[in-house]
Design a protein around this motif. Structure first.
Motif, PDB file in Angstrom:
ATOM      1  N   SER A 190       0.842  -1.198   0.000  1.00 42.01           N
ATOM      2  CA  SER A 190       0.000   0.000   0.000  1.00 42.01           C
ATOM      3  C   SER A 190       0.876   1.246   0.000  1.00 42.01           C
ATOM      4  N   ALA A 191       0.577   2.178  -0.894  1.00 46.37           N
ATOM      5  CA  ALA A 191       1.354   3.418  -0.984  1.00 46.37           C
ATOM      6  C   ALA A 191       1.122   4.286   0.247  1.00 46.37           C
ATOM      7  N   ALA A 192      -0.061   4.208   0.856  1.00 47.21           N
ATOM      8  CA  ALA A 192      -0.396   5.061   2.001  1.00 47.21           C
ATOM      9  C   ALA A 192       0.163   4.509   3.313  1.00 47.21           C
ATOM     10  N   THR A 193       0.046   3.191   3.534  1.00 40.66           N
ATOM     11  CA  THR A 193       0.417   2.617   4.835  1.00 40.66           C
ATOM     12  C   THR A 193       1.691   1.780   4.804  1.00 40.66           C
ATOM     13  N   GLY A 194       2.027   1.231   3.634  1.00 40.69           N
ATOM     14  CA  GLY A 194       3.178   0.345   3.532  1.00 40.69           C
ATOM     15  C   GLY A 194       2.856  -1.092   3.878  1.00 40.69           C
ATOM     16  N   ASN A 195       1.593  -1.353   4.241  1.00 39.36           N
ATOM     17  CA  ASN A 195       1.177  -2.721   4.566  1.00 39.36           C
ATOM     18  C   ASN A 195       0.952  -3.521   3.291  1.00 39.36           C
ATOM     19  N   TRP A 196       1.001  -4.852   3.432  1.00 42.73           N
ATOM     20  CA  TRP A 196       0.845  -5.726   2.291  1.00 42.73           C
ATOM     21  C   TRP A 196      -0.545  -6.353   2.271  1.00 42.73           C
ATOM     22  N   SER A 197      -1.024  -6.604   1.059  1.00 41.23           N
ATOM     23  CA  SER A 197      -2.320  -7.266   0.873  1.00 41.23           C
ATOM     24  C   SER A 197      -2.225  -8.227  -0.294  1.00 41.23           C
ATOM     25  N   VAL A 198      -2.947  -9.354  -0.206  1.00 39.13           N
ATOM     26  CA  VAL A 198      -3.029 -10.291  -1.324  1.00 39.13           C
ATOM     27  C   VAL A 198      -4.249  -9.900  -2.138  1.00 39.13           C
ATOM     28  N   LEU A 199      -4.057  -9.687  -3.446  1.00 43.12           N
ATOM     29  CA  LEU A 199      -5.120  -9.232  -4.339  1.00 43.12           C
ATOM     30  C   LEU A 199      -5.107 -10.063  -5.620  1.00 43.12           C
ATOM     31  N   PRO A 200      -6.214 -10.010  -6.371  1.00 40.71           N
ATOM     32  CA  PRO A 200      -6.183 -10.630  -7.698  1.00 40.71           C
ATOM     33  C   PRO A 200      -5.156  -9.915  -8.574  1.00 40.71           C
ATOM     34  N   CYS A 201      -4.422 -10.657  -9.370  1.00 42.17           N
ATOM     35  CA  CYS A 201      -3.342 -10.108 -10.194  1.00 42.17           C
ATOM     36  C   CYS A 201      -3.849  -9.182 -11.291  1.00 42.17           C
ATOM     37  N   SER A 202      -5.148  -9.198 -11.559  1.00 43.42           N
ATOM     38  CA  SER A 202      -5.707  -8.348 -12.610  1.00 43.42           C
ATOM     39  C   SER A 202      -5.909  -6.905 -12.147  1.00 43.42           C
ATOM     40  N   SER A 203      -5.704  -6.612 -10.870  1.00 45.49           N
ATOM     41  CA  SER A 203      -5.872  -5.248 -10.347  1.00 45.49           C
ATOM     42  C   SER A 203      -4.818  -4.325 -10.954  1.00 45.49           C
ATOM     43  N   GLN A 204      -5.197  -3.071 -11.193  1.00 51.25           N
ATOM     44  CA  GLN A 204      -4.274  -2.071 -11.753  1.00 51.25           C
ATOM     45  C   GLN A 204      -3.426  -1.472 -10.632  1.00 51.25           C
ATOM     46  N   LYS A 205      -2.139  -1.726 -10.666  1.00 48.40           N
ATOM     47  CA  LYS A 205      -1.206  -1.228  -9.647  1.00 48.40           C
ATOM     48  C   LYS A 205       0.096  -0.810 -10.326  1.00 48.40           C
ATOM     49  N   GLY A 206       0.871  -0.018  -9.614  1.00 50.50           N
ATOM     50  CA  GLY A 206       2.228   0.252 -10.048  1.00 50.50           C
ATOM     51  C   GLY A 206       3.070  -0.967  -9.677  1.00 50.50           C
ATOM     52  N   PHE A 207       4.356  -0.865  -9.837  1.00 52.58           N
ATOM     53  CA  PHE A 207       5.211  -1.996  -9.456  1.00 52.58           C
ATOM     54  C   PHE A 207       6.571  -1.478  -9.005  1.00 52.58           C
ATOM     55  N   ILE A 208       7.191  -2.249  -8.138  1.00 52.02           N
ATOM     56  CA  ILE A 208       8.528  -1.911  -7.630  1.00 52.02           C
ATOM     57  C   ILE A 208       9.450  -3.075  -7.985  1.00 52.02           C
ATOM     58  N   CYS A 209      10.501  -2.748  -8.724  1.00 52.85           N
ATOM     59  CA  CYS A 209      11.462  -3.776  -9.142  1.00 52.85           C
ATOM     60  C   CYS A 209      12.829  -3.486  -8.537  1.00 52.85           C
TER      61      CYS A 209
END
Length: 188
Positions: free
Chosen positions: A72-91
């Motif tokens: 999460s960009a706001a809290t930094g916590n992690w969540s398991v979501l469907p992979c089809s969700s629109q998100k940024g990515f960190i590599c």
């Protein structure tokens, strides 16, 4: 190349949260490199050990369609979501030690096979030239140290030739002297 990031400890997590917070107004979260496999296990894509987690409340969820993990960009916590969700990515790119980097430069045939082979031939040619130079240097140093016997024999042989020629020239002079004596005897 890089791959979705793994988060190995609290320091790395804090670093990501600090930088993700800069984008909180533009995007809700970022994909990280954790995923749920078909057996339901959570794993890192880079095969890092799963020693650190930063799950949000109620996470990881038991949703059967959720296979990807978001930071999460706001809290930094992690969540398991469907992979089809629109998100940024960190590599991130893996750490490469200097020896491995050198090995990688000369054997990287995945990107450009011709270049990888060319680099290997250049390396082998340089090694061959260096070995050849060292061999000649050792050979000539050995010849100088041992006195180069072949050269001395040639010089001594030429001196002997000169000495053997000197009496021959004298013999010609004595022939002239003998002729003179013959003339004197015949005149008397």
């Amino acid at each position: 190349g890089g791959m979705l990031t793994s988060v190995e400890d609290l320091d790395e997590s804090n670093f990501l949260i600090e930088h993700a917070d800069l984008y909180a107004s533009k995007i809700s979260g970022f994909w990280i490199g954790m995923y749920r496999n078909v057996n339901g296990q959570l794993l890192w894509q880079d095969n890092s050990a799963l020693d650190f987690v930063n799950w949000g409340d109620g996470q990881p969820s038991g949703d059967e369609l959720a296979f990807c993990v978001e930071l999460s960009a706001a809290t930094g916590n992690w969540s398991v979501l469907p992979c089809s969700s629109q998100k940024g990515f960190i590599c991130k790119k893996p750490k490469i030690h200097s020896f491995l980097l050198t090995f990688y430069l000369f054997t990287d045939a995945k990107k450009d096979k011709a270049s990888g082979h060319l680099n290997m031939w250049i390396l082998l040619t340089l090694v061959f030239i260096i070995l050849l130079g060292v061999t000649f240097m050792i050979y000539f140093l050995f010849k100088i140290k041992t006195g180069s016997g072949t050269g001395r024999e040639v010089r001594q042989g030429s001196r002997q030739l000169e000495y053997s020629r000197a009496p021959t020239a004298g013999d010609n002079g004595s022939d002239a002297t003998n002729d003179k004596e013959k003339n004197e005897h015949s005149a008397v």
